[in-house]
Every structure is written in structure tokens, then in C-alpha cells.
Scaffold this motif. Structure first.
Motif, PDB file in Angstrom:
ATOM      1  N   SER A 132       0.833  -1.205   0.000  1.00  0.00           N
ATOM      2  CA  SER A 132       0.000   0.000   0.000  1.00  0.00           C
ATOM      3  C   SER A 132       0.864   1.250   0.000  1.00  0.00           C
ATOM      4  CB  SER A 132      -0.929   0.010   1.224  1.00  0.00           C
ATOM      5  OG  SER A 132      -0.177   0.080   2.433  1.00  0.00           O
ATOM      6  N   GLN A 133       0.243   2.349  -0.426  1.00  0.00           N
ATOM      7  CA  GLN A 133       0.908   3.649  -0.435  1.00  0.00           C
ATOM      8  C   GLN A 133      -0.151   4.729  -0.296  1.00  0.00           C
ATOM      9  OE1 GLN A 133       2.700   5.028  -4.117  1.00  0.00           O
ATOM     10  NE2 GLN A 133       4.393   5.971  -2.987  1.00  0.00           N
ATOM     11  N   ALA A 134       0.001   5.590   0.701  1.00  0.00           N
ATOM     12  CA  ALA A 134      -0.915   6.719   0.849  1.00  0.00           C
ATOM     13  C   ALA A 134      -0.696   7.676  -0.312  1.00  0.00           C
ATOM     14  CB  ALA A 134      -0.670   7.429   2.183  1.00  0.00           C
ATOM     15  N   VAL A 135      -1.778   8.280  -0.781  1.00  0.00           N
ATOM     16  CA  VAL A 135      -1.675   9.158  -1.947  1.00  0.00           C
ATOM     17  C   VAL A 135      -2.438  10.450  -1.697  1.00  0.00           C
ATOM     18  CG1 VAL A 135      -1.404   7.299  -3.618  1.00  0.00           C
ATOM     19  CG2 VAL A 135      -3.697   8.085  -3.011  1.00  0.00           C
ATOM     20  N   MET A 152      -3.658  13.313   3.470  1.00  0.00           N
ATOM     21  CA  MET A 152      -3.663  12.171   2.572  1.00  0.00           C
ATOM     22  C   MET A 152      -5.091  11.624   2.476  1.00  0.00           C
ATOM     23  SD  MET A 152      -0.731  11.393   1.237  1.00  0.00           S
ATOM     24  CE  MET A 152       1.038  11.607   1.435  1.00  0.00           C
ATOM     25  N   GLU A 155      -5.461   5.714   0.071  1.00  0.00           N
ATOM     26  CA  GLU A 155      -4.277   4.929  -0.241  1.00  0.00           C
ATOM     27  C   GLU A 155      -4.554   3.999  -1.402  1.00  0.00           C
ATOM     28  OE1 GLU A 155      -3.101   2.368   2.953  1.00  0.00           O
ATOM     29  OE2 GLU A 155      -4.813   1.026   2.699  1.00  0.00           O
ATOM     30  N   ARG A 156      -3.493   3.700  -2.154  1.00  0.00           N
ATOM     31  CA  ARG A 156      -3.547   2.662  -3.158  1.00  0.00           C
ATOM     32  C   ARG A 156      -3.202   1.359  -2.451  1.00  0.00           C
ATOM     33  NH1 ARG A 156      -0.177   6.626  -5.998  1.00  0.00           N
ATOM     34  NH2 ARG A 156      -1.511   7.827  -7.397  1.00  0.00           N
ATOM     35  N   LEU A 157      -3.958   0.320  -2.736  1.00  0.00           N
ATOM     36  CA  LEU A 157      -3.783  -0.934  -2.017  1.00  0.00           C
ATOM     37  C   LEU A 157      -3.829  -2.105  -2.985  1.00  0.00           C
ATOM     38  CD1 LEU A 157      -3.721  -2.709   0.579  1.00  0.00           C
ATOM     39  CD2 LEU A 157      -6.230  -2.539   0.587  1.00  0.00           C
TER      40      LEU A 157
END
Length: 217
Positions: A132-135, A152, A155-157
Motif C-alpha cells: 500500500s501507499q498513501a496518496v 492524505m 491509499e492505493r492498495l
């Protein structure tokens, strides 16, 4: 079990969004940094025929770092070649991984098993893998392209049975398992536009029809 066509590898690149287009590469200095290991217990054995090679087994609150890369686990097996880390196999409930890109929020991963190939700059998350990455969208970025603090929106997961992640290019390949666990990817919605921009203009009522002379009400 899914047929082979349903278990194909799925490739996710910059265009799909796990890294913001145009510059969200992993920290360029990571691969040039020393690798450090901390644990409650360690057992390292050199190859009797070549002391530049060896294997270390570390247990208990294991932490492996290289630049911005951090791996945590319950147990880790490290393979040394030419006095440098060649690979690491770590396990935990779960084992975790994090890396800070040059831009954007950190990449975070977890799985029951994680392998790290230092030479290939590759992390493989195995069994209940999650990346995952917070966007933040353009409305939440400052003039340098960085996300504003505490701003933020999502997130992309990605979840899958196995996820392969290149720590240098941030290329991601995921694979579904042989059971019901399929590859799943979710992207956060864009931030809603301001109410002033989306509010519909009031509709003026149509004028009442005129009463014609001689027509009964």
C-alpha cells in the motif's frame, strides 16, 4: 481452484498508479547504503572454504535496514556473498517492509514471508501479501509536489497471494493463489470538487400562462 488463465501474473506500473508518474522512484541512495541487522539472537557461520561467504540466522524482533528500506520479522536468514548481503528470507506474523520513495508517501508491505534479493533490488511478499501507499491528488500537493502534512485522502492498495516489488523502479507484479484469493487493487477516489464549483444553478420557474380574454377561469 482457478484455471491457469485466471491465475495469470498481473503487472502494475507507473501508469496504473502505484507510484506517481514522473518521479516517484525509490530513494536512489538506498542501494548504496550499508545493511544493518538487529535481533534478540544471532548465529552466523562462515563458509569454511571461503570466509567471504556465510549464513546468519537471526531471531526475535529482527530489524533489517538499508537506507530507507526497513524489514521487520520474527526470524531472518541472511546469505552473505563476497562479504555483502546477497539475500534475506524473513518470516513473521506478519513480516513487514517499508521504503521511502524520492517523492510521495512510503511504500508499505506485509506478508507471512518476505524475501529480499539485494543484487536484484527485489522484494517478494509471499502469503497474504499486501502492498500500500498513501496518496494525495494535485489539490493536496505543495509547490514541490509533496503531500501536505496530514492531508492524505486515501491509499492505493494491492492484495494477493504473492507480490513482487522492485525497490529501484517500483515495478510491481502480483499473482493470485490457487485458492479463492485473487489479485485485488483499489485506488482512492479523487477529492470532491468544492461545493461552489459543483452546485447547480437554481432553475427559474417558468412564467405562468396568461389568461386569454373571454376564457373562463
Amino acid at each position: 481452484m482457478y484455471p491457469a488463465s485466471r491465475r495469470l501474473l498481473l503487472l502494475l506500473t507507473f501508469a496504473c498508479g502505484f507510484a506517481a508518474a514522473g518521479g516517484a522512484w525509490a530513494l536512489k541512495t538506498d542501494k548504496n547504503q550499508p545493511i544493518n541487522v538487529q535481533s534478540d539472537h544471532g548465529d552466523f557461520r562462515s563458509d569454511p572454504k571461503d570466509n567471504s561467504r556465510g549464513t546468519g540466522i537471526y531471531t526475535g524482533h529482527v530489524i533489517i535496514t538499508q537506507g530507507s528500506i526497513v524489514l521487520t520479522a520474527d526470524r531472518a536468514v541472511l546469505h552473505i556473498v563476497n562479504n555483502e548481503l546477497d539475500s534475506a528470507d524473513v518470516t513473521g506474523q506478519p513480516a513487514t517492509f517499508v521504503q521511502q520513495p524520492d517523492q510521495g508517501a512510503p511504500m508499505n508491505g506485509e506478508a507471512r514471508e518476505i524475501t529480499y534479493d539485494a543484487g536484484k533490488n527485489e522484494i517478494v511478499l509471499i502469503d497474504n501479501a499486501r502492498l500500500s501507499q498513501a496518496v494525495a491528488d494535485a489539490a493536496h500537493l505543495d509547490k514541490h509536489g509533496e503531500a501536505k502534512p496530514d492531508d492524505m485522502p486515501g491509499e492505493r492498495l494491492m492484495t494477493a497471494d504473492r507480490i513482487r516489488y522492485n525497490t529501484d523502479t517500483q515495478r510491481v507484479i502480483a499473482k493470485a493463489g490457487d485458492d479463492e484469493q485473487r489479485v485485488h487493487i483499489s485506488f482512492p477516489p479523487k477529492t470532491a470538487a468544492p461545493a461552489s464549483a459543483t452546485a447547480a444553478r437554481p432553475v427559474k420557474p417558468a412564467p405562468a400562462a396568461a389568461t386569454h380574454a373571454g376564457t373562463p377561469p
